[in-house]
Scaffold this active site. Structure first.
Site, PDB file in Angstrom:
ATOM      1  N   CYS A  77       0.830  -1.213   0.000  1.00  0.00           N
ATOM      2  CA  CYS A  77       0.000   0.000   0.000  1.00  0.00           C
ATOM      3  C   CYS A  77       0.867   1.267   0.000  1.00  0.00           C
ATOM      4  O   CYS A  77       1.508   1.543  -1.006  1.00  0.00           O
ATOM      5  CB  CYS A  77      -0.990  -0.053   1.156  1.00  0.00           C
ATOM      6  SG  CYS A  77      -2.422   0.973   0.856  1.00  0.00           S
ATOM      7  N   HIS A 170      -3.328  -4.975   1.856  1.00  0.00           N
ATOM      8  CA  HIS A 170      -2.678  -5.218   3.154  1.00  0.00           C
ATOM      9  C   HIS A 170      -2.707  -6.696   3.555  1.00  0.00           C
ATOM     10  O   HIS A 170      -3.565  -7.097   4.343  1.00  0.00           O
ATOM     11  CB  HIS A 170      -3.420  -4.432   4.244  1.00  0.00           C
ATOM     12  CG  HIS A 170      -3.179  -2.976   4.243  1.00  0.00           C
ATOM     13  ND1 HIS A 170      -2.243  -2.362   5.044  1.00  0.00           N
ATOM     14  CD2 HIS A 170      -3.758  -1.991   3.532  1.00  0.00           C
ATOM     15  CE1 HIS A 170      -2.253  -1.065   4.837  1.00  0.00           C
ATOM     16  NE2 HIS A 170      -3.164  -0.796   3.924  1.00  0.00           N
ATOM     17  N   GLU A 172      -0.939  -8.157   5.613  1.00  0.00           N
ATOM     18  CA  GLU A 172      -0.637  -8.296   7.054  1.00  0.00           C
ATOM     19  C   GLU A 172      -1.894  -8.132   7.914  1.00  0.00           C
ATOM     20  O   GLU A 172      -1.854  -8.351   9.116  1.00  0.00           O
ATOM     21  CB  GLU A 172       0.457  -7.296   7.462  1.00  0.00           C
ATOM     22  CG  GLU A 172       0.033  -5.859   7.668  1.00  0.00           C
ATOM     23  CD  GLU A 172      -0.294  -5.101   6.369  1.00  0.00           C
ATOM     24  OE1 GLU A 172      -0.278  -5.705   5.271  1.00  0.00           O
ATOM     25  OE2 GLU A 172      -0.594  -3.898   6.478  1.00  0.00           O
TER      26      GLU A 172
HETATM   27  N1  GLN Z   1      -3.508   6.457   0.711  1.00  0.00           N
HETATM   28  C1  GLN Z   1      -2.336   6.209   1.459  1.00  0.00           C
HETATM   29  C2  GLN Z   1      -1.152   6.983   0.922  1.00  0.00           C
HETATM   30  O1  GLN Z   1      -1.258   7.736   0.034  1.00  0.00           O
HETATM   31  C3  GLN Z   1      -1.992   4.741   1.502  1.00  0.00           C
HETATM   32  C4  GLN Z   1      -2.987   4.008   2.338  1.00  0.00           C
HETATM   33  C5  GLN Z   1      -2.489   2.757   2.971  1.00  0.00           C
HETATM   34  O2  GLN Z   1      -1.284   2.498   3.065  1.00  0.00           O
HETATM   35  N2  GLN Z   1      -3.405   1.987   3.504  1.00  0.00           N
HETATM   36  O3  GLN Z   1      -0.071   6.841   1.417  1.00  0.00           O
END
Ligand code: GLN
Length: 192
Positions: A77, A170, A172
Site C-alpha cells: 500500500c 494489506h 498483514e
Molecule cells: N492512501 C495512502 C497513501 O497515500 C496509503 C494508504 C495505505 O497504506 N493503507 O499513502
C-alpha cells in the site's frame, strides 16, 4: 535470515507478527545503520507522505534507495507508493526503485476501503482475501515488471520486478501467510 520492517509509521507491527509466525527473525527498522544487517525489508502501509517525511528526517532516503537496488524489498500500500518510480507528484519523497507508475488514492472517497478475493500469480490454493484501505493502483509498468494480480476491472494491484515486490492491499491484516512466504522465498533465493 533476517528481515526488517520499516517502522516509521503505519502497520509495521502486523508485518513483524506475520514474519515471526513464519519463524523469521524480524526487526523494526528506524535508522540507516540497521539496514546493514538485513537480508530483506518490508515497507508497510500507512500514509506515504508521512513515511516520506520521516524517512527524509532520519536520513533514510539514500540508504533505502541503495538497499532496494540490491536487496529484496516489498512495499504494501503506502509502501508500494514509496517504492514507485512515478506517482505524478514531484514534491513527495519516494524511492523510485520500481519501474511502475502508481496512482495514490485511486479509489477516491466513495469506496476508499473494500475487500475482495484476488487470483495472484504463483499462489497455490484459494484466492487471496485482499484488504484495500485508501489504496493505490499501478497505472503503468515497464517491460521488466511482472503483473501478479489485477482487480476484475483490469487494474493492477500486485507486481514483482526481480527482488522487488509491491502490493496495493494489506496482506498483514489477514491470516493468510502466503504472500509473506513468497517474499521469504525471494529473500532465500538471493541468499542461496
Ligand atoms: N492512501 C495512502 C497513501 O497515500 C496509503 C494508504 C495505505 O497504506 N493503507 O499513502
Amino acid at each position: 535470515m533476517k528481515i526488517g520492517v520499516l517502522a516509521l509509521q503505519g502497520a509495521f507491527i502486523e508485518h513483524i507478527k506475520m514474519l515471526r509466525r513464519l519463524g523469521v527473525d524480524a526487526v523494526e527498522v528506524r535508522l540507516p545503520h540497521q539496514l546493514d544487517q538485513l537480508d530483506g525489508l518490508i515497507i508497510p502501509g500507512g500514509e506515504s507522505t508521512t513515511i516520506g517525511k520521516l524517512a527524509t528526517a532520519y536520513g533514510l532516503i539514500a540508504p533505502l534507495r541503495r538497499f532496494a537496488q540490491s536487496t529484496p524489498t516489498w512495499g504494501t500500500c503506502a509502501g508500494m507508493i514509496f517504492l514507485a518510480k512515478d506517482i505524478g507528484i514531484d514534491e513527495q519523497p519516494i524511492l523510485g526503485a520500481m519501474d511502475i507508475t502508481v496512482d495514490r488514492n485511486a479509489f477516491g472517497r466513495q469506496i476508499d476501503s473494500f475487500e475482495t478475493d484476488l487470483e495472484i500469480a504463483g499462489l497455490a490454493g484459494a484466492p487471496f482475501h485482499a484488504v484495500f484501505i485508501r489504496a493505490p493502483v499501478v497505472t503503468a509498468v515497464e517491460p521488466e515488471v511482472d503483473v501478479l494480480a489485477r482487480l476484475d476491472d483490469g487494474r493492477i494491484v500486485a507486481v514483482r520486478q526481480g527482488r522487488l515486490l509491491a502490493t496495493a492491499f494489506h496482506p498483514e491484516l489477514t491470516d493468510d501467510l502466503r504472500l509473506h512466504s513468497v517474499f521469504c522465498d525471494i529473500v532465500k533465493e538471493t541468499l542461496a
